[in-house]
Design a protein around this motif. Structure first.
Motif, PDB file in Angstrom:
ATOM      1  N   ASP A  88       0.829  -1.196   0.000  1.00  0.00           N
ATOM      2  CA  ASP A  88       0.000   0.000   0.000  1.00  0.00           C
ATOM      3  C   ASP A  88       0.870   1.256   0.000  1.00  0.00           C
ATOM      4  O   ASP A  88       1.888   1.340   0.704  1.00  0.00           O
ATOM      5  CB  ASP A  88      -0.909   0.015   1.236  1.00  0.00           C
ATOM      6  CG  ASP A  88      -1.989  -1.047   1.139  1.00  0.00           C
ATOM      7  OD1 ASP A  88      -2.219  -1.540   0.016  1.00  0.00           O
ATOM      8  OD2 ASP A  88      -2.581  -1.382   2.181  1.00  0.00           O
ATOM      9  N   ASN A  89       0.431   2.237  -0.810  1.00  0.00           N
ATOM     10  CA  ASN A  89       1.074   3.565  -0.890  1.00  0.00           C
ATOM     11  C   ASN A  89       2.489   3.508  -1.467  1.00  0.00           C
ATOM     12  O   ASN A  89       3.256   4.457  -1.311  1.00  0.00           O
ATOM     13  CB  ASN A  89       1.104   4.245   0.482  1.00  0.00           C
ATOM     14  CG  ASN A  89      -0.278   4.421   1.066  1.00  0.00           C
ATOM     15  OD1 ASN A  89      -1.218   4.742   0.348  1.00  0.00           O
ATOM     16  ND2 ASN A  89      -0.409   4.207   2.362  1.00  0.00           N
ATOM     17  N   GLN A  90       2.832   2.415  -2.124  1.00  0.00           N
ATOM     18  CA  GLN A  90       4.155   2.336  -2.745  1.00  0.00           C
ATOM     19  C   GLN A  90       4.146   3.055  -4.085  1.00  0.00           C
ATOM     20  O   GLN A  90       3.202   2.953  -4.862  1.00  0.00           O
ATOM     21  CB  GLN A  90       4.550   0.874  -2.948  1.00  0.00           C
ATOM     22  CG  GLN A  90       5.878   0.699  -3.678  1.00  0.00           C
ATOM     23  CD  GLN A  90       6.228  -0.748  -3.916  1.00  0.00           C
ATOM     24  OE1 GLN A  90       5.732  -1.624  -3.209  1.00  0.00           O
ATOM     25  NE2 GLN A  90       7.054  -1.014  -4.901  1.00  0.00           N
ATOM     26  N   GLN A  91       5.188   3.792  -4.373  1.00  0.00           N
ATOM     27  CA  GLN A  91       5.325   4.466  -5.653  1.00  0.00           C
ATOM     28  C   GLN A  91       5.827   3.475  -6.703  1.00  0.00           C
ATOM     29  O   GLN A  91       6.780   2.738  -6.467  1.00  0.00           O
ATOM     30  CB  GLN A  91       6.291   5.647  -5.555  1.00  0.00           C
ATOM     31  CG  GLN A  91       6.442   6.421  -6.863  1.00  0.00           C
ATOM     32  CD  GLN A  91       7.352   7.631  -6.723  1.00  0.00           C
ATOM     33  OE1 GLN A  91       7.789   7.932  -5.607  1.00  0.00           O
ATOM     34  NE2 GLN A  91       7.621   8.288  -7.809  1.00  0.00           N
ATOM     35  N   VAL A  92       5.170   3.446  -7.846  1.00  0.00           N
ATOM     36  CA  VAL A  92       5.546   2.527  -8.923  1.00  0.00           C
ATOM     37  C   VAL A  92       5.786   3.318 -10.196  1.00  0.00           C
ATOM     38  O   VAL A  92       5.320   4.448 -10.345  1.00  0.00           O
ATOM     39  CB  VAL A  92       4.454   1.460  -9.151  1.00  0.00           C
ATOM     40  CG1 VAL A  92       4.294   0.572  -7.930  1.00  0.00           C
ATOM     41  CG2 VAL A  92       3.136   2.124  -9.503  1.00  0.00           C
ATOM     42  N   ALA A  94       6.084   3.141 -14.661  1.00  0.00           N
ATOM     43  CA  ALA A  94       5.510   2.457 -15.818  1.00  0.00           C
ATOM     44  C   ALA A  94       6.353   1.229 -16.165  1.00  0.00           C
ATOM     45  O   ALA A  94       7.572   1.309 -16.237  1.00  0.00           O
ATOM     46  CB  ALA A  94       5.444   3.409 -17.014  1.00  0.00           C
ATOM     47  N   GLY A  95       5.678   0.129 -16.359  1.00  0.00           N
ATOM     48  CA  GLY A  95       6.368  -1.106 -16.699  1.00  0.00           C
ATOM     49  C   GLY A  95       6.674  -2.000 -15.519  1.00  0.00           C
ATOM     50  O   GLY A  95       7.118  -3.141 -15.716  1.00  0.00           O
ATOM     51  N   ASP A  96       6.465  -1.508 -14.289  1.00  0.00           N
ATOM     52  CA  ASP A  96       6.719  -2.354 -13.118  1.00  0.00           C
ATOM     53  C   ASP A  96       5.687  -3.483 -13.043  1.00  0.00           C
ATOM     54  O   ASP A  96       4.499  -3.285 -13.336  1.00  0.00           O
ATOM     55  CB  ASP A  96       6.657  -1.526 -11.832  1.00  0.00           C
ATOM     56  CG  ASP A  96       7.841  -0.572 -11.717  1.00  0.00           C
ATOM     57  OD1 ASP A  96       8.788  -0.723 -12.509  1.00  0.00           O
ATOM     58  OD2 ASP A  96       7.807   0.319 -10.844  1.00  0.00           O
ATOM     59  N   VAL A  97       6.125  -4.657 -12.636  1.00  0.00           N
ATOM     60  CA  VAL A  97       5.222  -5.796 -12.455  1.00  0.00           C
ATOM     61  C   VAL A  97       4.566  -5.668 -11.088  1.00  0.00           C
ATOM     62  O   VAL A  97       5.224  -5.756 -10.054  1.00  0.00           O
ATOM     63  CB  VAL A  97       5.982  -7.134 -12.570  1.00  0.00           C
ATOM     64  CG1 VAL A  97       5.028  -8.298 -12.346  1.00  0.00           C
ATOM     65  CG2 VAL A  97       6.641  -7.253 -13.944  1.00  0.00           C
ATOM     66  N   LEU A  98       3.258  -5.430 -11.076  1.00  0.00           N
ATOM     67  CA  LEU A  98       2.544  -5.233  -9.818  1.00  0.00           C
ATOM     68  C   LEU A  98       2.152  -6.566  -9.181  1.00  0.00           C
ATOM     69  O   LEU A  98       2.261  -6.727  -7.971  1.00  0.00           O
ATOM     70  CB  LEU A  98       1.293  -4.382 -10.061  1.00  0.00           C
ATOM     71  CG  LEU A  98       1.529  -3.020 -10.729  1.00  0.00           C
ATOM     72  CD1 LEU A  98       0.226  -2.269 -10.855  1.00  0.00           C
ATOM     73  CD2 LEU A  98       2.560  -2.205  -9.953  1.00  0.00           C
ATOM     74  N   PHE A  99       1.686  -7.498 -10.000  1.00  0.00           N
ATOM     75  CA  PHE A  99       1.290  -8.804  -9.469  1.00  0.00           C
ATOM     76  C   PHE A  99       1.359  -9.831 -10.599  1.00  0.00           C
ATOM     77  O   PHE A  99       1.441  -9.466 -11.776  1.00  0.00           O
ATOM     78  CB  PHE A  99      -0.122  -8.772  -8.862  1.00  0.00           C
ATOM     79  CG  PHE A  99      -1.143  -8.127  -9.755  1.00  0.00           C
ATOM     80  CD1 PHE A  99      -1.760  -8.855 -10.762  1.00  0.00           C
ATOM     81  CD2 PHE A  99      -1.475  -6.798  -9.597  1.00  0.00           C
ATOM     82  CE1 PHE A  99      -2.695  -8.283 -11.585  1.00  0.00           C
ATOM     83  CE2 PHE A  99      -2.411  -6.204 -10.429  1.00  0.00           C
ATOM     84  CZ  PHE A  99      -3.031  -6.951 -11.414  1.00  0.00           C
ATOM     85  N   GLU A 100       1.319 -11.092 -10.217  1.00  0.00           N
ATOM     86  CA  GLU A 100       1.376 -12.176 -11.183  1.00  0.00           C
ATOM     87  C   GLU A 100       0.136 -13.056 -11.023  1.00  0.00           C
ATOM     88  O   GLU A 100      -0.250 -13.381  -9.904  1.00  0.00           O
ATOM     89  CB  GLU A 100       2.639 -13.020 -10.984  1.00  0.00           C
ATOM     90  CG  GLU A 100       3.935 -12.231 -11.210  1.00  0.00           C
ATOM     91  CD  GLU A 100       5.176 -13.084 -10.989  1.00  0.00           C
ATOM     92  OE1 GLU A 100       5.009 -14.326 -10.914  1.00  0.00           O
ATOM     93  OE2 GLU A 100       6.278 -12.525 -10.903  1.00  0.00           O
TER      94      GLU A 100
END
Length: 218
Positions: A88-92, A94-100
Motif C-alpha cells: 500500500d502507498n508504494q510508488q511505482v 511504468a512497466g513495473d510488475v505489480l502482481f502475477e
C-alpha cells in the motif's frame, strides 16, 4: 595644622559625578525589554512553524477522514493472484510488475489449442494425399453427370414419341412402360452422378477450408 574641615581650611576636591542616573537606567530597561520581546516573538514564530510542520506531515486525530487520489488497476485477464510485488502507498513506475496471475488455466488453453492445431495439420496432410484423387473424382463425376443427362434426355424423348403411338396402335402398353422405366432409371442414374459430384466438390472445399484455417496460411 589647620583642620581641613574648618571653614577657613582648604577646599575638598570635587566628588565624582554619578553616571547611573535614573533616566539612563530606564532607557536600558526599555531596550532590554524590546530585545526580549523580539526574541520571544521569534521563538514563538519558530515554535508555530515547527508545530505546523509536524501537523502537516504527521497529522494525528482520533476522528477524521483522509482523502486521497485512488487509481483502479485491473488486469486484462482474470485469475487468482499468486504473487503481489507492491504494498500500500508504494510508488511505482511504468512497466513495473505489480502482481502475477496463475497461468495454469491459460497454459491448459494453450495446450488444447496446440493439440487442435496438430490434429488440423494431420487432417491437412491426409487431404493433401487425397487431393489428386479428389480432383480426378470431380472430373469423372462431371463426365458421369453429362452422360446421365444425355441418357435421361434420350429416354424422355423416346417416351414422348411412344406415348402418342399407343392410341394409334403403333405401340403397345409394354413399349410405353419400358420407355417410362428407362426414363426413371436415367433420372436415378443422373441423381447418383450429381450426388457423387457434389461429394467430391465438398471434399475439395473442405480441404481448402482446412488450409485456410491453418495459422500462417496464405
Amino acid at each position: 595644622m589647620a583642620d581641613p574641615t574648618s571653614p577657613g581650611g582648604p577646599t575638598n576636591p570635587a566628588s565624582p559625578v554619578e553616571t547611573n542616573s535614573p533616566a539612563n537606567s530606564n532607557e536600558w530597561r526599555k531596550i532590554a525589554g524590546r530585545i526580549i520581546s523580539i526574541v520571544l516573538i521569534l521563538v514563538a514564530c519558530v515554535l508555530v512553524l515547527f508545530v505546523w510542520d509536524i501537523i502537516e506531515h504527521h497529522p494525528r486525530t482520533d476522528d477524521a477522514i483522509a482523502a486521497a487520489n485512488v487509481i483502479g488497476v485491473a488486469p486484462r485477464v482474470s485469475g487468482p493472484i499468486i504473487k503481489l510485488n507492491v504494498v500500500d502507498n508504494q510508488q511505482v513506475n511504468a512497466g513495473d510488475v505489480l502482481f502475477e496471475i496463475d497461468p495454469s488455466d491459460y497454459q491448459l488453453q494453450a495446450d488444447n489449442a496446440q493439440a487442435a492445431l496438430t490434429s488440423l495439420d494431420r487432417q491437412i496432410e491426409v487431404a493433401h494425399s487425397q487431393d489428386e484423387n479428389l480432383r480426378y473424382q470431380v472430373k469423372a463425376s462431371e463426365a458421369g453427370v453429362e452422360e446421365a443427362q444425355a441418357q435421361e434426355k434420350q429416354a424422355d424423348d423416346t417416351l414422348k414419341r411412344i406415348q402418342p403411338l399407343l392410341s394409334k396402335g403403333f405401340a403397345t402398353a409394354d413399349d410405353v412402360e419400358r420407355a417410362e422405366t428407362a426414363v426413371k432409371v436415367a433420372r436415378a442414374s443422373l441423381a447418383t452422378e450429381e450426388q457423387q459430384l457434389n461429394q467430391a466438390k465438398t471434399t475439395l472445399s473442405t480441404l481448402a477450408t482446412l488450409q485456410a484455417q491453418r495459422p500462417g496460411a496464405v
